[in-house]
Design an enzyme around this catalytic site. Sequence first.
Site, PDB file in Angstrom:
ATOM      1  N   CYS A 244     -16.368  65.965 -46.962  1.00  0.00           N
ATOM      2  CA  CYS A 244     -15.535  66.817 -47.813  1.00  0.00           C
ATOM      3  C   CYS A 244     -16.021  68.265 -47.775  1.00  0.00           C
ATOM      4  O   CYS A 244     -16.999  68.612 -48.436  1.00  0.00           O
ATOM      5  CB  CYS A 244     -15.540  66.284 -49.244  1.00  0.00           C
ATOM      6  SG  CYS A 244     -14.550  67.295 -50.347  1.00  0.00           S
TER       7      CYS A 244
ATOM      8  N   CYS B 133     -15.873  70.134 -51.100  1.00  0.00           N
ATOM      9  CA  CYS B 133     -16.954  69.768 -52.029  1.00  0.00           C
ATOM     10  C   CYS B 133     -18.278  70.400 -51.595  1.00  0.00           C
ATOM     11  O   CYS B 133     -19.025  70.905 -52.426  1.00  0.00           O
ATOM     12  CB  CYS B 133     -17.192  68.257 -52.068  1.00  0.00           C
ATOM     13  SG  CYS B 133     -15.729  67.252 -52.031  1.00  0.00           S
ATOM     14  N   ASP B 134     -18.591  70.322 -50.326  1.00  0.00           N
ATOM     15  CA  ASP B 134     -19.957  70.605 -49.883  1.00  0.00           C
ATOM     16  C   ASP B 134     -20.120  71.853 -49.020  1.00  0.00           C
ATOM     17  O   ASP B 134     -21.249  72.245 -48.728  1.00  0.00           O
ATOM     18  CB  ASP B 134     -20.498  69.379 -49.113  1.00  0.00           C
ATOM     19  CG  ASP B 134     -20.562  68.150 -50.012  1.00  0.00           C
ATOM     20  OD1 ASP B 134     -20.813  68.316 -51.214  1.00  0.00           O
ATOM     21  OD2 ASP B 134     -20.340  67.033 -49.512  1.00  0.00           O
TER      22      ASP B 134
END
Length: 314
Positions: free
Chosen positions: A137, A140-141
């Site tokens: 992701c 997200c990261d």
Amino acid sequence: MNEKQTIQCLILGSGPAGYTAAIYAARAELKPVLYTGAQPGGQLTITTEVENYPGYPNGVQGPEMMEDFKKQAERFNTDIRYGLATKVDFSKRPFKVTIDDTTDVYAETVIISTGASAKWLGLPSEQRLNGHGVSACAVCDGFFFRGQEVAIVGGGDTACEEASYLAKLCKKVYMLVRRDEMRASKIMQQRVLNNPNIQVLFNHETLEILGDDHVTGVRVKDHKTGEEKTIAVSGFFVAIGHKPNTEIFKGWLDMDENGYIITKPGTTQTNIPGVFAAGDAQDKIYRQAITAAGTGCMAALEAERFLAAQEAGV
Ligand code: NDP
């Protein structure tokens, strides 16, 4: 085994969509029963830090956040049970849902929040370094890799979108496409190909992700030349698709060709009145915890209205 008492609101899945639906349904006194599914807490339990969920100004660990969701659902007496729905019969109400192939439960409304699972390459190094530089992701990261060089594997719309996202943060993005062309829509491909921060490597297969306790590089093979080489990167993103966990609803619910449940626009209603779908099981575009939670809330409100209308005989 059959559970005779009919549940008013049955929630399948325990990610942000499921728990949010539970909080709303419980506060509306629908006495929801939530089955956690195979991965209690959902996809966030396999991520590390979550920095983009509003309300956590200092970020929060994914598993910890899901524990908070659970506690909030429990506070209003949600009946949380461990178990996986393995079969459904939506032919009439109350709907029949079989748990773990053994227990049948009956429910007036069902909220499907079974989520999706990221597809992985299946390399041992990918598994070993998951959460240590390997991620599925970018949204997200990606932030953790700002100013660094990263690689992303995949050639679909998701990979293009995520490569473009990463290119804004990272010094350089290597995009590994296994064939000599991408599957993505032309416009997304163009965006990637025109981005000076992204280098697309066609015909490249990922052989191994390198690093002891954190990603340091990726070993790839160029299928056209047969050459193998190492690219130094500190992040490795996998974007080869997701699979919605909707197999058991096939034949009952309308789905797109990838298995995502189709809901009536602007609602969480499926083609079966009384069955609602929230979160990643019906969302292939946004797939964020906050959007999942939002649709979980919608589903509970819609279930409540549905039950009230049934009771009023309208
Ligand atoms: P897709 O299935 O469309 O694409 C998957 C990509 O990963 C393909 O390029 C595929 O290669 C590649 N791939 C699969 N397995 C491997 C492997 N083992 N090794 C290397 N590469 C692999 O998935 P997406 O998640 O990209 O998209 C899913 C759906 O969501 C699509 O319908 C897409 O259009 C849609 N979507 C739309 C968006 C938008 O409109 N903004 C954004 C994101 C998704 P190959 O082609 O060789 O099979």
